[in-house]
Design an enzyme around this catalytic site. Structure first.
Site, mmCIF file in Angstrom:
data_model
loop_
_atom_site.group_PDB
_atom_site.id
_atom_site.type_symbol
_atom_site.label_atom_id
_atom_site.label_comp_id
_atom_site.label_asym_id
_atom_site.label_seq_id
_atom_site.Cartn_x
_atom_site.Cartn_y
_atom_site.Cartn_z
ATOM 1 N N GLU A 133 6.580 6.701 1.393
ATOM 2 C CA GLU A 133 5.377 7.509 1.588
ATOM 3 C C GLU A 133 5.454 8.795 0.774
ATOM 4 O OE1 GLU A 133 2.673 6.529 2.931
ATOM 5 O OE2 GLU A 133 3.568 4.638 3.575
ATOM 6 N N HIS B 170 1.405 2.489 -4.158
ATOM 7 C CA HIS B 170 2.217 1.512 -3.425
ATOM 8 C C HIS B 170 2.180 0.157 -4.137
ATOM 9 C CE1 HIS B 170 3.362 3.872 -0.030
ATOM 10 N NE2 HIS B 170 2.151 4.009 0.473
ATOM 11 N N HIS C 131 -2.924 7.250 -3.664
ATOM 12 C CA HIS C 131 -1.706 7.034 -2.863
ATOM 13 C C HIS C 131 -1.512 5.544 -2.603
ATOM 14 C CE1 HIS C 131 1.076 7.895 0.627
ATOM 15 N NE2 HIS C 131 0.590 6.715 0.987
ATOM 16 N N GLU C 132 -2.563 4.860 -2.167
ATOM 17 C CA GLU C 132 -2.450 3.429 -1.866
ATOM 18 C C GLU C 132 -2.197 2.601 -3.119
ATOM 19 O OE1 GLU C 132 -2.063 2.399 1.070
ATOM 20 O OE2 GLU C 132 -2.510 4.358 1.946
#
Length: 305
Positions: A216, A144, A140-141
């Site tokens: 997100e 980004h 997930h990070e």
């Protein structure tokens, strides 16, 4: 080099629109300050300096505030191993790896681009999650970073920071200035600066949160598609959100300033109204989206990598 994280055109469009609108507001804000404060050089120099500091040193500022430290592969072999595998799968440069010695279970990515990025996890997160769940959070990070929305949200938040600083500066300069400064013209200028700054802060606040909530969901989707394990990411999200809700609100205050960068927001219980202006979608919305991805991949747990 383009990564293998699933691209998101809607995210790209939203980032472009947000930056354009904030750019217009920023130019109008600077122009107004120049007129009111009657000092072009002072306003431009201060604004440019603060923007430069936030853009070039955002990773260091975030790590310092969150008590994060860069760690080597020898110090954290398992953590580095997970990020190595994800970066190889995603075909992207490996960011620096950091650990924050905080009980708050969370993670965040920061940095101006993929070549100058840092992914940081807290010891609270590593202690609470299984390796597979940590992998989902890190994916997930990393998404980004790959989508470049970390840099966009950093720059976008700059305008709100400037507006807030101007309000404080104007307030204290009026409060502690000499009596000769408190004439009618000064009072009018003071009220004008405060009003414009408050308006700019409100506009940037709403635009940033609208973008943040969507990014997100985009990161959840990209991570779930890369790992093909949306149920594992959902499990990590449920655990992290549940544990954060049990942490006393006073212990979350320092971290809340960085909510836009976190995997899950540092919000305590009883924040239903605050969720309307949250940097993240609700837990229910994120779990629902992950369940839809699992269905797309052919089962309740997703496909096989």
């Amino acid at each position: 080099m383009r990564s293998r994280f699933e691209p998101d055109r809607q995210l790209t469009v939203r980032m472009a629109v947000t930056m354009f609108l904030l750019g217009l507001v920023y130019v109008a804000f600077i122009a107004t300050l120049i007129v009111l404060l009657k000092s072009t050089v002072l306003v431009v120099v201060i604004a440019a300096a603060l923007l430069g500091v936030q853009f070039w040193y955002s990773d260091r500022i975030a790590l310092y505030a969150m008590r994060g430290q860069i760690v080597t592969a020898e110090e954290q072999p398992e953590l580095h191993g997970v990020i190595d595998r994800l970066c190889a799968t995603a075909d992207m440069p490996k960011p620096q790896v950091a650990v924050s010695h905080m009980d708050l279970p969370n993670a965040f990515a920061t940095g101006r681009n993929a070549d100058h990025a840092v992914v940081c996890v807290t010891t609270g997160l590593m202690r609470r999650l299984e390796t597979e769940e940590i992998e989902g959070v890190l994916a997930h990070e990393l998404s980004h970073v790959a989508h470049r929305d970390v840099a966009v949200i950093t720059i976008a938040s700059f305008l709100g920071v400037i507006a807030g600083l101007v309000v404080r500066f104007a307030f204290y300069s009026q409060m502690f200035g000499g009596r000769d400064q408190r004439d009618q013209n000064t009072a009018v200028a003071f009220i004008a600066v405060m009003t414009v700054s408050a308006l700019v802060y409100a506009v940037s606040f709403l635009l940033i949160r609208a973008l943040s909530r969507y990014r997100e969901l985009a990161a959840d989707r990209a991570a779930a598609m890369l790992t093909a394990k949306p149920s594992v990411l959902a499990s990590a999200l449920t655990k992290v959100s549940g544990d954060i809700a049990r942490i006393p609100t006073e212990d979350l205050r320092t971290a809340q300033a960085f909510n836009a960068f976190f995997f899950a927001p540092a919000l305590g219980p009883g924040t239903a109204v605050a969720n309307l202006f949250s940097t993240h979608p609700s837990l229910e919305r994120r779990l629902e989206a992950l369940a839809e991805i699992a269905a797309e991949l052919g089962g309740p747990g997703g496909g096989t990598p």
